[in-house]
Design a protein around this motif. Structure first.
Motif, short mmCIF file in Angstrom:
data_model
loop_
_atom_site.label_atom_id
_atom_site.label_comp_id
_atom_site.label_asym_id
_atom_site.label_seq_id
_atom_site.Cartn_x
_atom_site.Cartn_y
_atom_site.Cartn_z
N THR A 1 72.86 -13.46 51.17
CA THR A 1 73.13 -13.47 50.07
C THR A 1 73.77 -12.03 49.16
N GLY A 2 74.67 -12.01 48.31
CA GLY A 2 76.05 -11.03 47.26
C GLY A 2 76.68 -11.19 48.72
N ALA A 3 76.63 -12.26 49.01
CA ALA A 3 78.22 -12.15 49.95
C ALA A 3 79.55 -12.00 49.79
N ALA A 4 79.85 -12.44 47.95
CA ALA A 4 81.14 -12.39 47.86
C ALA A 4 81.18 -10.47 47.73
N GLY A 5 79.78 -9.79 48.01
CA GLY A 5 80.06 -8.07 47.15
C GLY A 5 80.92 -7.57 48.88
N GLY A 6 81.18 -6.30 48.91
CA GLY A 6 81.69 -5.48 49.47
C GLY A 6 80.93 -5.87 50.67
N ILE A 7 79.03 -5.21 51.01
CA ILE A 7 78.27 -5.13 52.01
C ILE A 7 78.10 -6.08 52.60
#
Length: 265
Positions: free
Chosen positions: A25-31
């Motif tokens: 999840t949050g795969a569009a963010g940097g980490i």
């Protein structure tokens, strides 16, 4: 930015996660995107989940075996639907890395109720929704790994980050309690707490990498002893290890990946 904060050289893929389905999840963010790329490079089929669609599709276009899923994880029904869709379309989720998060920096006296609720909705409630739904899928199979990306701010007081720190502290404790409940089902749950990483979120907080390295003692903000901010791949490397069979006896742990900034608190 210090040269040492650049991405490390390419690592040889090992296919350690071949034929496994990994949800990030949050795969569009940097980490989050670094974690998704790392698992794909190791042979996993990656379900990349985020609220924003365009960056997900760009990521999927450049990473083989990565499929985008758009979802608002603060919505419990949407989370349940997404987990079921991933399992139906890709197969049983072997590893779930929950990296979705938001940060708004403001002193407590100027933090609005809306900002507080927003950070808890994304950083804490979504952690609960994802952990619960993935656990429900993993328990009958009696195997799986759940990793939450929290923050070293969850354990060291920070000026202007009270809401963020509190929400991440809650996500940390929830995940470790979940690990205790799921241990009997052979499901491991761990937390990784990054410090400052060279991402858009760092700059959104009003800092530049050099600021994080130098620190600001008058604001209860130590510098980074290693002399550089993390590259997102540094966090991804820790995730890969904790998700692997090499870490099969590690659960309910909090790993701090911050270059020594929090003095291992």
């Amino acid at each position: 930015m210090s040269p040492s904060s650049h991405a490390p050289g390419p690592r040889r893929p090992t296919d350690a996660f071949a034929r496994q389905v990994v949800m990030v999840t949050g795969a569009a963010g940097g980490i989050g995107s670094a974690i998704a790329r790392a698992f794909a490079a190791e042979g996993a089929t990656v379900a990349a989940v985020d609220l924003v669609e365009a960056p997900l599709r760009e990521l999927a276009a450049t990473v083989p075996k990565l499929l985008p899923y758009t979802a608002d994880l603060t919505d419990e029904a949407a989370t349940a639907t997404t987990v079921k869709a991933v399992e139906l379309q890709l197969g049983p989720i072997a590893v779930c890395v929950h990296a979705a998060g938001v940060l708004t920096a403001a002193p407590v006296a100027k933090t609005t109720t809306a900002q507080w609720k927003d950070m808890f909705a994304v950083n804490t409630e979504a952690t609960f929704h994802v952990g619960r739904e993935v656990a429900r899928a993993m328990i009958p199979r009696r195997r799986g790994v759940i990793i939450t990306i929290a923050s070293n701010a969850a354990h060291v007081p920070r000026v202007d980050l009270a809401a963020y720190a509190a929400s991440k502290a809650a996500a940390d404790m929830f995940t470790r309690c979940l690990g205790l409940e799921l241990a009997a089902s052979n499901i491991r749950c761990n937390v990784i707490c990054p410090g400052s990483a060279d991402t858009a979120m760092l700059r959104a907080s009003g800092q530049e990498p050099a600021d994080a390295v130098a620190g600001a003692p008058d604001r209860w903000r130590l510098g980074i002893p290693l002399g550089r901010v993390a590259h997102p791949t540094d966090v991804a490397a820790a995730v890969l290890f904790l998700a692997s069979d090499q870490a099969r006896h590690i659960t309910m742990q909090r790993w701090i990946v911050d270059g020594g900034a929090s003095l291992t608190c």
